[in-house]
Scaffold this motif. Structure first.
Motif, PDB file in Angstrom:
ATOM      1  N   GLU A 156       0.833  -1.205   0.000  1.00 32.62           N
ATOM      2  CA  GLU A 156       0.000   0.000   0.000  1.00 32.62           C
ATOM      3  C   GLU A 156       0.869   1.256   0.000  1.00 32.62           C
ATOM      4  O   GLU A 156       0.519   2.265  -0.609  1.00 32.62           O
ATOM      5  CB  GLU A 156      -0.939  -0.007   1.219  1.00 32.62           C
ATOM      6  CG  GLU A 156      -2.021   1.029   1.178  1.00 32.62           C
ATOM      7  CD  GLU A 156      -3.038   0.808   0.074  1.00 32.62           C
ATOM      8  OE1 GLU A 156      -3.552   1.819  -0.442  1.00 32.62           O
ATOM      9  OE2 GLU A 156      -3.338  -0.347  -0.278  1.00 32.62           O
ATOM     10  N   THR A 188      -3.995   1.863  -3.274  1.00 34.79           N
ATOM     11  CA  THR A 188      -5.128   1.153  -3.875  1.00 34.79           C
ATOM     12  C   THR A 188      -6.468   1.882  -3.755  1.00 34.79           C
ATOM     13  O   THR A 188      -7.521   1.281  -3.931  1.00 34.79           O
ATOM     14  CB  THR A 188      -5.275  -0.253  -3.251  1.00 34.79           C
ATOM     15  OG1 THR A 188      -5.509  -0.108  -1.845  1.00 34.79           O
ATOM     16  CG2 THR A 188      -4.028  -1.100  -3.479  1.00 34.79           C
ATOM     17  N   PRO A 208      -6.896  -2.969  -1.080  1.00 34.02           N
ATOM     18  CA  PRO A 208      -5.561  -3.433  -0.711  1.00 34.02           C
ATOM     19  C   PRO A 208      -5.417  -4.923  -1.018  1.00 34.02           C
ATOM     20  O   PRO A 208      -6.379  -5.681  -0.893  1.00 34.02           O
ATOM     21  CB  PRO A 208      -5.478  -3.155   0.788  1.00 34.02           C
ATOM     22  CG  PRO A 208      -6.870  -2.941   1.248  1.00 34.02           C
ATOM     23  CD  PRO A 208      -7.660  -2.514   0.070  1.00 34.02           C
TER      24      PRO A 208
END
Length: 147
Positions: free
Chosen positions: A45, A50, A61
């Motif tokens: 991440e 995301t 994620p």
């Protein structure tokens, strides 16, 4: 592709990291992923955000990890939105209260699963359903619409 396992959880988080950890812990408690999954999602991440700037913003994620035992998605409904940096522009961010943490075992299925999920999340009506339905109904709804 095998049917996915869906978990629906509720919670509150103060950050994207906390939201990802809530999902990862639920997947871990269900025996679907190992501890490394959470760490890898958090790392990914940071490098590859995301957050999706769809009509109703969401975040997806995910990571590739050997500890995934079964294809699964944990859907987290947050009490208050958290900020995720955007997938398409990491200088921008979205506020979302809906996180879909994806755990796909087979790397070859990973991209297909991601595309299916992104297509689903682009449909505002589908997201309103996810928000409105009971947890059990959401599981059925996701199973029907994502597979």
């Amino acid at each position: 592709m095998a049917r996915n396992k869906y978990l629906v959880i509720h919670g509150s988080a103060s950050s994207d990291q906390e939201a990802i950890s809530l999902c990862g812990n639920a997947l871990m408690e269900a025996g679907l992923v190992g501890k490394s999954f959470i760490e890898k999602c958090l790392e990914r991440e940071t490098e590859y955000p995301t957050g999706l700037p769809t009509d109703i913003p969401t975040a997806i994620p995910h990571c590739k990890d050997d500890s995934i035992t079964e294809n699964s998605i944990c859907f987290l409904k947050l009490e208050q939105p958290v900020t995720f940096r955007r997938m398409d522009d990491d200088e921008e961010s979205v506020e979302t209260d809906m996180i879909f943490n994806m755990a796909i075992k087979d790397p070859n299925e990973h991209l297909e699963a991601l595309q299916n999920l992104m297509e689903f999340l682009g449909d505002s009506e589908a997201l309103e359903q996810c928000r409105a339905l009971s947890d059990a109904e959401v599981v059925d709804y996701l199973q029907t619409h994502i597979g």
